[in-house]
Scaffold this motif. Structure first.
Motif, mmCIF file in Angstrom:
data_model
loop_
_atom_site.group_PDB
_atom_site.id
_atom_site.type_symbol
_atom_site.label_atom_id
_atom_site.label_comp_id
_atom_site.label_asym_id
_atom_site.label_seq_id
_atom_site.Cartn_x
_atom_site.Cartn_y
_atom_site.Cartn_z
ATOM 1 N N LYS A 177 42.887 157.837 -66.810
ATOM 2 C CA LYS A 177 43.455 158.322 -65.546
ATOM 3 C C LYS A 177 44.736 157.561 -65.196
ATOM 4 N N ALA A 178 44.730 156.251 -65.407
ATOM 5 C CA ALA A 178 45.918 155.452 -65.104
ATOM 6 C C ALA A 178 47.060 155.790 -66.050
ATOM 7 N N LYS A 179 46.739 156.069 -67.285
ATOM 8 C CA LYS A 179 47.769 156.368 -68.276
ATOM 9 C C LYS A 179 48.449 157.709 -68.000
ATOM 10 N N LYS A 180 47.738 158.624 -67.344
ATOM 11 C CA LYS A 180 48.322 159.933 -67.027
ATOM 12 C C LYS A 180 49.423 159.817 -65.985
ATOM 13 N N ASP A 181 49.326 158.834 -65.085
ATOM 14 C CA ASP A 181 50.376 158.612 -64.101
ATOM 15 C C ASP A 181 51.543 157.919 -64.789
ATOM 16 N N GLU A 182 52.744 158.448 -64.593
ATOM 17 C CA GLU A 182 53.923 157.961 -65.308
ATOM 18 C C GLU A 182 54.212 156.484 -65.073
ATOM 19 N N GLY A 183 54.075 155.998 -63.851
ATOM 20 C CA GLY A 183 54.442 154.628 -63.538
ATOM 21 C C GLY A 183 53.480 153.581 -64.075
ATOM 22 N N ASN A 184 52.314 153.984 -64.522
ATOM 23 C CA ASN A 184 51.299 153.018 -64.938
ATOM 24 C C ASN A 184 51.228 152.803 -66.434
ATOM 25 N N THR A 185 51.960 153.583 -67.207
ATOM 26 C CA THR A 185 51.869 153.505 -68.661
ATOM 27 C C THR A 185 52.208 152.113 -69.162
ATOM 28 N N ASN A 186 53.268 151.524 -68.620
ATOM 29 C CA ASN A 186 53.687 150.188 -69.040
ATOM 30 C C ASN A 186 52.610 149.154 -68.728
ATOM 31 N N LEU A 187 52.021 149.248 -67.559
ATOM 32 C CA LEU A 187 50.970 148.309 -67.164
ATOM 33 C C LEU A 187 49.757 148.434 -68.078
ATOM 34 N N ILE A 195 47.926 146.471 -56.037
ATOM 35 C CA ILE A 195 46.912 145.433 -56.257
ATOM 36 C C ILE A 195 45.610 146.064 -56.726
ATOM 37 N N LYS A 196 45.190 147.147 -56.065
ATOM 38 C CA LYS A 196 43.945 147.815 -56.445
ATOM 39 C C LYS A 196 44.049 148.415 -57.850
ATOM 40 N N LEU A 197 45.157 149.072 -58.121
ATOM 41 C CA LEU A 197 45.340 149.694 -59.426
ATOM 42 C C LEU A 197 45.380 148.646 -60.533
ATOM 43 N N SER A 198 46.096 147.564 -60.303
ATOM 44 C CA SER A 198 46.149 146.523 -61.343
ATOM 45 C C SER A 198 44.779 145.876 -61.532
ATOM 46 N N ALA A 199 44.005 145.733 -60.460
ATOM 47 C CA ALA A 199 42.652 145.174 -60.583
ATOM 48 C C ALA A 199 41.747 146.128 -61.364
ATOM 49 N N ASP A 200 41.840 147.428 -61.082
ATOM 50 C CA ASP A 200 41.012 148.408 -61.800
ATOM 51 C C ASP A 200 41.362 148.462 -63.286
ATOM 52 N N ILE A 201 42.663 148.499 -63.581
ATOM 53 C CA ILE A 201 43.091 148.558 -64.981
ATOM 54 C C ILE A 201 42.719 147.266 -65.702
ATOM 55 N N ALA A 202 42.877 146.137 -65.018
ATOM 56 C CA ALA A 202 42.524 144.849 -65.631
ATOM 57 C C ALA A 202 41.031 144.791 -65.940
ATOM 58 N N LEU A 203 40.207 145.281 -65.025
ATOM 59 C CA LEU A 203 38.763 145.282 -65.247
ATOM 60 C C LEU A 203 38.391 146.197 -66.412
ATOM 61 N N ALA A 204 38.985 147.383 -66.440
ATOM 62 C CA ALA A 204 38.688 148.328 -67.521
ATOM 63 C C ALA A 204 39.184 147.801 -68.866
ATOM 64 N N SER A 205 40.366 147.204 -68.892
ATOM 65 C CA SER A 205 40.884 146.695 -70.166
ATOM 66 C C SER A 205 40.151 145.431 -70.598
ATOM 67 N N ALA A 206 39.589 144.681 -69.656
ATOM 68 C CA ALA A 206 38.788 143.514 -70.017
ATOM 69 C C ALA A 206 37.513 143.938 -70.747
ATOM 70 N N LEU A 249 49.713 141.917 -61.962
ATOM 71 C CA LEU A 249 50.412 141.610 -60.710
ATOM 72 C C LEU A 249 51.832 141.118 -60.980
ATOM 73 N N HIS A 250 52.009 140.319 -62.024
ATOM 74 C CA HIS A 250 53.354 139.862 -62.390
ATOM 75 C C HIS A 250 54.241 141.034 -62.784
ATOM 76 N N LEU A 251 53.677 141.974 -63.531
ATOM 77 C CA LEU A 251 54.456 143.153 -63.926
ATOM 78 C C LEU A 251 54.901 143.958 -62.715
ATOM 79 N N TYR A 252 53.998 144.152 -61.756
ATOM 80 C CA TYR A 252 54.366 144.914 -60.563
ATOM 81 C C TYR A 252 55.368 144.166 -59.698
ATOM 82 N N CYS A 253 55.193 142.864 -59.590
ATOM 83 C CA CYS A 253 56.121 142.078 -58.762
ATOM 84 C C CYS A 253 57.519 142.065 -59.355
#
Length: 181
Positions: free
Chosen positions: A63-73, A38-49, A19-23
């Motif tokens: 799936k998140a990594k394939k989208d260009e804007g989500n690679t950094n997150l 918020i949903k995407l960061s929650a899903d990625i956080a859950l999967a990475s946890a 959430l800090h990264l997106y903000c």
């Protein structure tokens, strides 16, 4: 498998980071964009946890990594880059079983189950119901399309427990903010 409290702590830590990264990345967002982030960061956080320990977590990260804007997150929320590089490749859990299913389909095995002479009709109906419900599970669990029946049930149970943790954390957050106001 993670302890529920450990998973909650990891999820909260990574979700707040996301959430800090997106903000910090974009100040002006409309309500729909904010909801998606918020949903995407929650899903990625859950999967990475889960540290890519399950097929569903690998599928979400891939799936998140394939989208260009989500690679950094994804990179910031995941601990081990080597696991992410593996997850970025096509998720291939249970290749041998999937190959066997393709072979069976091409040979015509597993078409409609018709009761044979002397077979039990309720057994056929039960098998058909189990097969339909398994197909539904395969569509619901991320990465479930390539799993066999045993693995999909195991993954679905783990995914449900992880979603339960996510819901509990979000409920607690809503309750805390409601009590502050």
């Amino acid at each position: 498998m993670h302890n529920s409290s450990q998973l909650k702590n990891e999820f909260i830590k990574r979700w707040v980071q996301g959430l800090h990264l997106y903000c910090s990345s974009k100040k002006e967002m409309n309500l729909l964009e904010r909801k998606k982030k918020i949903k995407l960061s929650a899903d990625i956080a859950l999967a990475s946890a889960r540290n890519s320990a399950t097929c569903w977590s690998k599928a979400i990260i891939s799936k998140a990594k394939k989208d260009e804007g989500n690679t950094n997150l994804v990179n910031n929320l995941s601990r081990l880059e080597s696991k992410l590089m593996y997850a970025h490749k096509k998720v291939t859990c249970h290749k041998r079983i999937r190959s066997k299913k393709i072979l069976m389909r091409s040979c015509g095995v597993g078409k409609k189950m018709k009761p044979r002479h002397g077979s039990n009709l309720p057994t056929c109906v039960a098998k058909r119901l189990v097969k339909k419900r398994t197909q539904v599970l395969k569509r619901l669990v991320p990465g479930g399309e390539s799993m066999d029946e045993y693995s999909i049930i195991k993954e679905a149970l783990d995914y449900m427990l992880s979603l339960r943790v996510q819901v509990d954390v979000m409920k607690n957050l809503v309750n805390a903010t409601t009590n502050l106001n």
